[in-house]
Design a protein around this motif. Structure first.
Motif, PDB file in Angstrom:
ATOM      1  N   ASN A 212       7.055 -34.636   4.095  1.00 41.91           N
ATOM      2  CA  ASN A 212       7.851 -36.337   4.818  1.00 41.91           C
ATOM      3  C   ASN A 212       6.637 -37.126   3.893  1.00 41.91           C
ATOM      4  OD1 ASN A 212      10.505 -35.196   5.088  1.00 41.91           O
ATOM      5  ND2 ASN A 212       9.984 -35.714   6.500  1.00 41.91           N
ATOM      6  N   HIS A 213       5.211 -36.809   4.395  1.00 41.34           N
ATOM      7  CA  HIS A 213       3.984 -37.987   4.940  1.00 41.34           C
ATOM      8  C   HIS A 213       3.602 -38.055   3.785  1.00 41.34           C
ATOM      9  CE1 HIS A 213       1.701 -34.083   6.190  1.00 41.34           C
ATOM     10  NE2 HIS A 213       1.042 -35.315   5.420  1.00 41.34           N
ATOM     11  N   LYS A 214       2.574 -39.502   3.434  1.00 45.30           N
ATOM     12  CA  LYS A 214       1.669 -39.460   2.341  1.00 45.30           C
ATOM     13  C   LYS A 214       0.510 -39.618   1.615  1.00 45.30           C
ATOM     14  CE  LYS A 214       6.840 -42.504  -0.034  1.00 45.30           C
ATOM     15  NZ  LYS A 214       6.408 -43.424  -0.546  1.00 45.30           N
TER      16      LYS A 214
ATOM     17  N   SER B 282      -2.741 -36.707   0.931  1.00 44.39           N
ATOM     18  CA  SER B 282      -3.421 -36.753  -0.317  1.00 44.39           C
ATOM     19  C   SER B 282      -2.620 -35.955  -1.061  1.00 44.39           C
ATOM     20  CB  SER B 282      -4.562 -35.449  -0.044  1.00 44.39           C
ATOM     21  OG  SER B 282      -5.402 -36.524   0.958  1.00 44.39           O
ATOM     22  N   THR B 283      -2.087 -34.759  -0.415  1.00 40.73           N
ATOM     23  CA  THR B 283      -0.702 -34.121  -1.437  1.00 40.73           C
ATOM     24  C   THR B 283       0.058 -35.186  -2.104  1.00 40.73           C
ATOM     25  OG1 THR B 283      -0.874 -33.081   0.500  1.00 40.73           O
ATOM     26  CG2 THR B 283      -0.068 -31.947  -1.331  1.00 40.73           C
ATOM     27  N   TYR B 284       0.394 -36.050  -0.875  1.00 38.02           N
ATOM     28  CA  TYR B 284       1.832 -37.337  -1.222  1.00 38.02           C
ATOM     29  C   TYR B 284       0.343 -37.483  -2.949  1.00 38.02           C
ATOM     30  CZ  TYR B 284       4.137 -40.771  -2.728  1.00 38.02           C
ATOM     31  OH  TYR B 284       4.501 -41.809  -3.663  1.00 38.02           O
TER      32      TYR B 284
ATOM     33  N   PRO C 186       0.758 -30.089   1.353  1.00 40.33           N
ATOM     34  CA  PRO C 186      -0.564 -29.628   1.934  1.00 40.33           C
ATOM     35  C   PRO C 186      -0.978 -27.854   2.483  1.00 40.33           C
ATOM     36  CG  PRO C 186       0.918 -30.856   4.131  1.00 40.33           C
ATOM     37  CD  PRO C 186       1.569 -30.616   2.123  1.00 40.33           C
ATOM     38  N   THR C 187      -2.469 -27.257   2.803  1.00 36.99           N
ATOM     39  CA  THR C 187      -2.111 -26.926   3.695  1.00 36.99           C
ATOM     40  C   THR C 187      -2.068 -26.378   4.753  1.00 36.99           C
ATOM     41  OG1 THR C 187      -3.536 -26.206   1.511  1.00 36.99           O
ATOM     42  CG2 THR C 187      -3.913 -24.080   3.648  1.00 36.99           C
ATOM     43  N   TYR C 188      -1.326 -25.424   5.290  1.00 38.07           N
ATOM     44  CA  TYR C 188      -1.018 -25.550   7.029  1.00 38.07           C
ATOM     45  C   TYR C 188      -1.379 -23.826   7.145  1.00 38.07           C
ATOM     46  CZ  TYR C 188       0.968 -29.831   7.323  1.00 38.07           C
ATOM     47  OH  TYR C 188       1.075 -31.721   6.999  1.00 38.07           O
TER      48      TYR C 188
ATOM     49  N   SER D 288      -1.633 -28.212  -4.625  1.00 42.61           N
ATOM     50  CA  SER D 288      -1.716 -27.993  -2.184  1.00 42.61           C
ATOM     51  C   SER D 288      -3.209 -28.478  -2.209  1.00 42.61           C
ATOM     52  CB  SER D 288      -2.601 -26.633  -1.955  1.00 42.61           C
ATOM     53  OG  SER D 288      -1.848 -27.021  -0.426  1.00 42.61           O
ATOM     54  N   THR D 289      -3.686 -28.508  -1.496  1.00 43.38           N
ATOM     55  CA  THR D 289      -4.643 -29.639  -0.443  1.00 43.38           C
ATOM     56  C   THR D 289      -5.195 -29.412   1.088  1.00 43.38           C
ATOM     57  OG1 THR D 289      -3.948 -31.484   0.407  1.00 43.38           O
ATOM     58  CG2 THR D 289      -4.228 -32.361  -1.900  1.00 43.38           C
ATOM     59  N   ALA D 290      -6.019 -28.728   0.933  1.00 42.86           N
ATOM     60  CA  ALA D 290      -7.002 -28.360   2.154  1.00 42.86           C
ATOM     61  C   ALA D 290      -8.218 -28.857   2.789  1.00 42.86           C
ATOM     62  CB  ALA D 290      -6.824 -26.906   2.509  1.00 42.86           C
ATOM     63  N   ALA D 291      -7.910 -29.155   3.760  1.00 41.55           N
ATOM     64  CA  ALA D 291      -9.411 -29.871   4.326  1.00 41.55           C
ATOM     65  C   ALA D 291     -10.680 -28.759   3.569  1.00 41.55           C
ATOM     66  CB  ALA D 291      -9.550 -30.425   5.859  1.00 41.55           C
ATOM     67  N   GLY D 292     -10.669 -27.448   4.263  1.00 44.10           N
ATOM     68  CA  GLY D 292     -11.260 -26.880   4.153  1.00 44.10           C
ATOM     69  C   GLY D 292     -11.366 -26.245   3.141  1.00 44.10           C
ATOM     70  N   MET D 293     -10.703 -24.758   4.078  1.00 38.25           N
ATOM     71  CA  MET D 293      -9.789 -23.555   2.754  1.00 38.25           C
ATOM     72  C   MET D 293      -8.821 -23.003   2.951  1.00 38.25           C
ATOM     73  SD  MET D 293     -11.994 -20.760   4.917  1.00 38.25           S
ATOM     74  CE  MET D 293     -11.483 -19.851   4.823  1.00 38.25           C
TER      75      MET D 293
HETATM   76  C1  FMN Z   1      -0.694 -27.514  11.188  1.00 44.01           C
HETATM   77  C2  FMN Z   1      -1.990 -27.968   9.978  1.00 44.01           C
HETATM   78  C3  FMN Z   1      -2.564 -27.044  10.209  1.00 44.01           C
HETATM   79  C4  FMN Z   1      -2.890 -26.972   8.679  1.00 44.01           C
HETATM   80  N1  FMN Z   1      -3.992 -26.130   8.498  1.00 44.01           N
HETATM   81  C5  FMN Z   1      -5.375 -25.952   7.152  1.00 44.01           C
HETATM   82  C6  FMN Z   1      -5.888 -24.690   6.938  1.00 44.01           C
HETATM   83  O1  FMN Z   1      -5.630 -23.464   6.932  1.00 44.01           O
HETATM   84  N2  FMN Z   1      -7.064 -24.759   6.183  1.00 44.01           N
HETATM   85  C7  FMN Z   1      -7.685 -26.459   5.687  1.00 44.01           C
HETATM   86  O2  FMN Z   1      -8.394 -26.465   5.017  1.00 44.01           O
HETATM   87  N3  FMN Z   1      -6.995 -27.285   6.392  1.00 44.01           N
HETATM   88  C8  FMN Z   1      -6.155 -27.411   7.416  1.00 44.01           C
HETATM   89  N4  FMN Z   1      -5.483 -28.185   7.508  1.00 44.01           N
HETATM   90  C9  FMN Z   1      -5.809 -29.885   7.139  1.00 44.01           C
HETATM   91  C10 FMN Z   1      -5.196 -29.868   5.876  1.00 44.01           C
HETATM   92  O3  FMN Z   1      -4.539 -28.247   4.906  1.00 44.01           O
HETATM   93  C11 FMN Z   1      -5.311 -31.492   5.187  1.00 44.01           C
HETATM   94  O4  FMN Z   1      -6.150 -32.379   5.459  1.00 44.01           O
HETATM   95  C12 FMN Z   1      -4.499 -31.794   4.140  1.00 44.01           C
HETATM   96  O5  FMN Z   1      -5.875 -31.974   3.178  1.00 44.01           O
HETATM   97  C13 FMN Z   1      -3.222 -32.548   4.317  1.00 44.01           C
HETATM   98  O6  FMN Z   1      -3.193 -33.600   2.856  1.00 44.01           O
HETATM   99  P1  FMN Z   1      -2.038 -34.585   3.517  1.00 44.01           P
HETATM  100  O7  FMN Z   1      -3.155 -35.229   3.598  1.00 44.01           O
HETATM  101  O8  FMN Z   1      -1.707 -34.637   2.183  1.00 44.01           O
HETATM  102  O9  FMN Z   1      -1.110 -34.609   4.947  1.00 44.01           O
HETATM  103  C14 FMN Z   1      -3.912 -28.451   8.392  1.00 44.01           C
HETATM  104  C15 FMN Z   1      -3.158 -29.592   8.792  1.00 44.01           C
HETATM  105  C16 FMN Z   1      -2.071 -29.631   9.416  1.00 44.01           C
HETATM  106  C17 FMN Z   1      -1.477 -30.381  10.441  1.00 44.01           C
END
Ligand code: FMN
Length: 233
Positions: A10-12, A14-16, A81-83, A120-125
């Motif tokens: 729902n939120h805006k 990086s992925t959005y 986003p990657t969760y 998809s975006t992720a912080a790391g992997m």
């Molecule tokens: C529930 C949850 C699980 C996450 N799992 C991962 C993960 O498995 N790997 C990773 O690198 N980042 C993980 N993150 C960080 C997000 O994937 C990352 O910050 C992403 O860019 C967020 O996108 P957004 O800005 O669109 O919300 C997780 C964050 C949340 C809230």
């Protein structure tokens, strides 16, 4: 061009921003959905969609709104986003509701000429696995061309993404948008789609597990000489 943009959140963040930016670069009418705002369920496993038809799903109206938009569009952009190394549960929940439109069941002809972009975006992997998984979903719906855009953003929101990463995102989304525009959003099934279709066709010939599927293939004459992509210009 008609674009359906499905956000797995729902939120805006990086992925959005990346998904929205990609849609705007391609240009056209953008029909936008947010999950869970517009759809908020996992499959309950009743199998009504398989044995009676998707219209018998208890959530068919909400599913139909999003899936209907997908069918009418040239380009489908799906983002998550990657969760925990996966796509969001909301997006997965929606996809569970349209599996009967997979090539293995009752695919829609309209899908066989579309283009999809999965982001998809992720912080790391984990983002590459997530786009791979989303691309698989698009492929099994019959969509012949899928662009995968995974980004390691090393941030928890768009404001925290550094300029070097933003420049890379800019360049990759430009490249994908340019290609999609040059092909007017159209694509043709390649060898992999044709191969899976022919495997499923053999299976449908002896399908006594899901009679509705077999009836669908028979009515389309796909067990004969027709193919879902035959009339694509
Ligand atoms: C529930 C949850 C699980 C996450 N799992 C991962 C993960 O498995 N790997 C990773 O690198 N980042 C993980 N993150 C960080 C997000 O994937 C990352 O910050 C992403 O860019 C967020 O996108 P957004 O800005 O669109 O919300 C997780 C964050 C949340 C809230």
């Amino acid at each position: 061009m008609k674009i359906t943009l499905i956000h797995g959140q729902n939120h805006k963040g990086s992925t959005y921003y990346i998904a929205r930016m990609t849609a705007e670069k391609i240009g056209g009418n953008i029909d936008e959905f947010f999950l869970p705002r517009d759809f908020n369920d996992g499959c309950s496993g009743c199998l009504a969609c398989l044995h009676k038809g998707r219209e018998h799903c208890p959530r068919s109206q909400k599913v139909g709104k999003i899936f209907g938009a997908m069918l009418l569009s040239d380009v489908i952009i799906m983002s998550s986003p990657t969760y925990v190394m996966e796509m969001t549960s909301h997006l997965k929940g929606f996809l569970e509701h349209i599996y009967t439109a997979w090539i293995a069941h009752r695919p829609e002809e309209a899908m066989f000429s579309k283009t999809a972009v999965v982001i998809s975006t992720a912080a790391g992997m984990g983002m590459t696995g997530v786009t791979k998984s989303m691309a698989k979903q698009m492929f099994y719906l019959g969509i012949p061309k899928v662009y995968r855009l995974p980004f390691r953003v090393m941030a928890s929101d768009w404001g925290g993404v550094n300029n070097k990463i933003k420049a890379k995102i800019e360049s990759k989304t430009n490249k994908a948008a340019r290609k999609i525009i040059s092909r007017n959003g159209c694509a043709k099934p390649g060898i992999k789609t044709r191969f899976i279709f022919s495997m499923m066709r053999s299976f449908q010939k002896n399908n006594d597990y899901a009679p509705l599927d077999k009836e669908y293939w028979t009515n389309k004459n796909w067990l004969g000489k027709e193919r879902p992509w035959k009339h694509i210009k």
